[in-house]
Write a protein that holds these residues in place. Structure first.
Motif, mmCIF file in Angstrom:
data_model
loop_
_atom_site.group_PDB
_atom_site.id
_atom_site.type_symbol
_atom_site.label_atom_id
_atom_site.label_comp_id
_atom_site.label_asym_id
_atom_site.label_seq_id
_atom_site.Cartn_x
_atom_site.Cartn_y
_atom_site.Cartn_z
ATOM 1 N N LEU A 112 47.050 -10.934 76.617
ATOM 2 C CA LEU A 112 47.549 -9.937 77.573
ATOM 3 C C LEU A 112 48.873 -10.373 78.205
ATOM 4 O O LEU A 112 49.791 -9.559 78.377
ATOM 5 N N TYR A 172 35.621 -11.783 83.053
ATOM 6 C CA TYR A 172 36.787 -11.224 83.740
ATOM 7 C C TYR A 172 37.678 -12.321 84.328
ATOM 8 O O TYR A 172 37.329 -13.493 84.317
ATOM 9 N N GLU A 192 40.906 -17.152 84.917
ATOM 10 C CA GLU A 192 40.511 -16.223 83.859
ATOM 11 C C GLU A 192 39.209 -16.671 83.202
ATOM 12 O O GLU A 192 39.088 -17.808 82.755
ATOM 13 N N LYS A 193 38.266 -15.782 83.161
ATOM 14 C CA LYS A 193 36.973 -15.972 82.491
ATOM 15 C C LYS A 193 36.338 -17.338 82.800
ATOM 16 O O LYS A 193 36.088 -18.148 81.887
ATOM 17 N N ILE A 205 39.128 -9.198 88.825
ATOM 18 C CA ILE A 205 40.385 -8.457 88.700
ATOM 19 C C ILE A 205 40.083 -7.187 87.904
ATOM 20 O O ILE A 205 39.586 -7.244 86.784
ATOM 21 N N SER A 206 40.396 -6.040 88.518
ATOM 22 C CA SER A 206 39.955 -4.762 87.944
ATOM 23 C C SER A 206 40.961 -4.091 87.011
ATOM 24 O O SER A 206 40.862 -2.889 86.768
ATOM 25 N N GLY A 207 41.940 -4.832 86.527
ATOM 26 C CA GLY A 207 42.850 -4.233 85.548
ATOM 27 C C GLY A 207 43.976 -3.405 86.148
ATOM 28 O O GLY A 207 44.607 -2.605 85.454
ATOM 29 N N THR A 233 46.594 -13.901 83.993
ATOM 30 C CA THR A 233 45.964 -14.539 85.154
ATOM 31 C C THR A 233 46.523 -15.940 85.379
ATOM 32 O O THR A 233 46.762 -16.349 86.519
HETATM 33 C C1 G1P Z 1 41.599 -8.545 81.146
HETATM 34 C C2 G1P Z 1 42.129 -9.559 82.151
HETATM 35 C C3 G1P Z 1 41.049 -9.908 83.175
HETATM 36 C C4 G1P Z 1 40.556 -8.640 83.855
HETATM 37 C C5 G1P Z 1 40.077 -7.631 82.794
HETATM 38 C C6 G1P Z 1 39.735 -6.295 83.424
HETATM 39 O O1 G1P Z 1 40.600 -9.144 80.365
HETATM 40 O O2 G1P Z 1 42.565 -10.708 81.455
HETATM 41 O O3 G1P Z 1 41.560 -10.798 84.132
HETATM 42 O O4 G1P Z 1 39.508 -8.935 84.743
HETATM 43 O O5 G1P Z 1 41.089 -7.379 81.803
HETATM 44 O O6 G1P Z 1 39.217 -5.436 82.475
HETATM 45 P P1 G1P Z 1 40.094 -8.518 78.957
HETATM 46 O O7 G1P Z 1 39.220 -7.349 79.314
HETATM 47 O O8 G1P Z 1 41.336 -8.089 78.212
HETATM 48 O O9 G1P Z 1 39.350 -9.607 78.271
#
Ligand code: G1P
Length: 291
Positions: A112, A172, A192-193, A205-207, A233
């Motif tokens: 991302l 997330y 992150e995760k 984090i809601s995107g 992140t």
């Molecule tokens: C991404 C972001 C993450 C966020 C999430 C929301 O993760 O990296 O920080 O919480 O979107 O949907 P992904 O869903 O691409 O793994």
């Protein structure tokens, strides 16, 4: 008053493997919630928040997204000649005007953070919004609009957050919460995760993000993080040393349309809210649900 947010970035290069075979030849962002593609919900939310330039980071097999945000003159003429003015109105209302969209490609799936970095020349040296279209919200006003208020007050980077059950945090990005109310609190860390036991909270984090342009210099370092990918992140966590981040626990609810169950739930929720079909749909739903 900080610089107004005029530009939004939409990363839409993902392969959508969780929705195969539907996404073999069609982008996941074009799957429909009732009768509108998933991407349209994020674009409408951005427009409501005052966005004037819509930047899409696409990939191979995504050109239909560009077509969706173009005019379809033959279709418009046909609708006009058949007197279908409502459908015509909807088409026109939802379309960005000429020159408001830009498309660039993420040539490789490096994460991302890398997708956002691909938009650097289109965004330039100004703060911008970042919307991950998988996350679809039912909220009034829209989530990005709720965040713009916090941005205008502080000039900080802003992140929308929500609570999830502790066992789900590892899917997330997660933030640490400092002082301040739900409408704008200090973010003390971002990871992150994380493993459940390492997560600083259960606020994910809601995107939806409002980011200052200094993030691009950090993303250009191409540092790999969780899952071996370049993560937005991680760049935000580094930026936190020099810049403030405000968390907004938004009002409303989200549907994670990157998962099948979230996508299906979004369809049910939005259908039940549509006066033209909700009655019929509810009676069909009642017929399906176990007594
Ligand atoms: C991404 C972001 C993450 C966020 C999430 C929301 O993760 O990296 O920080 O919480 O979107 O949907 P992904 O869903 O691409 O793994």
């Amino acid at each position: 008053m900080p610089k107004r947010i005029r530009v939004a970035v939409f990363p839409v290069a993902g392969l959508g493997t969780r929705f195969l075979p539907a996404t073999k030849a069609m982008p996941k962002e074009m799957l429909t919630i009732v009768d509108r593609p998933v991407i349209q919900y994020a674009v409408d939310e951005a427009r409501e928040a005052g966005i004037e330039h819509f930047v899409f980071v696409t990939g191979r097999n995504k050109s239909v997204i560009e077509d969706h945000f173009d005019r379809q003159l033959e279709l418009e003429w046909t609708l006009e000649s058949r007197g279908k003015t409502d459908a015509l109105e909807t088409l026109r209302r939802e379309l960005p005007i000429a020159g408001q969209t830009s498309f660039t490609r993420q040539q490789e799936p490096l994460g991302l953070g890398h997708a956002v970095w691909c938009a650097r020349n289109l965004v330039g040296n100004e703060p911008f919004a970042l919307l991950l279209p998988d996350m679809v919200f039912k909220s009034e006003p829209g989530v990005l609009k709720q965040m713009v208020g916090a941005y205008e007050e502080t000039g900080n980077n802003v992140i929308a957050v929500e609570e999830v059950a502790p066992e789900n945090v590892s899917s997330y990005g997660v933030v640490g919460r400092g002082q301040g109310p739900d409408s704008g609190f200090e973010v003390t860390s971002m990871v992150e995760k994380p493993k459940r036991e390492d997560a600083p909270s259960n606020l994910i984090i809601s995107g939806r993000y409002i980011l200052r342009p200094e993030i691009f210099a950090l993303l250009s370092e191409h540092t790999k993080g969780a899952g071996g990918e370049i993560q937005i992140t991680d760049a935000m966590q580094t930026l936190l040393r020099n810049q403030g981040f405000t968390g907004v626990k938004y009002e409303g609810r989200s549907f994670d349309c990157g998962s099948k169950s979230g996508f299906l739930a979004a369809n049910v929720a939005f259908a039940l809210d549509r006066p033209d079909i909700s009655g019929q749909f509810l009676s069909e739903l009642k017929g399906i649900l176990p007594a």
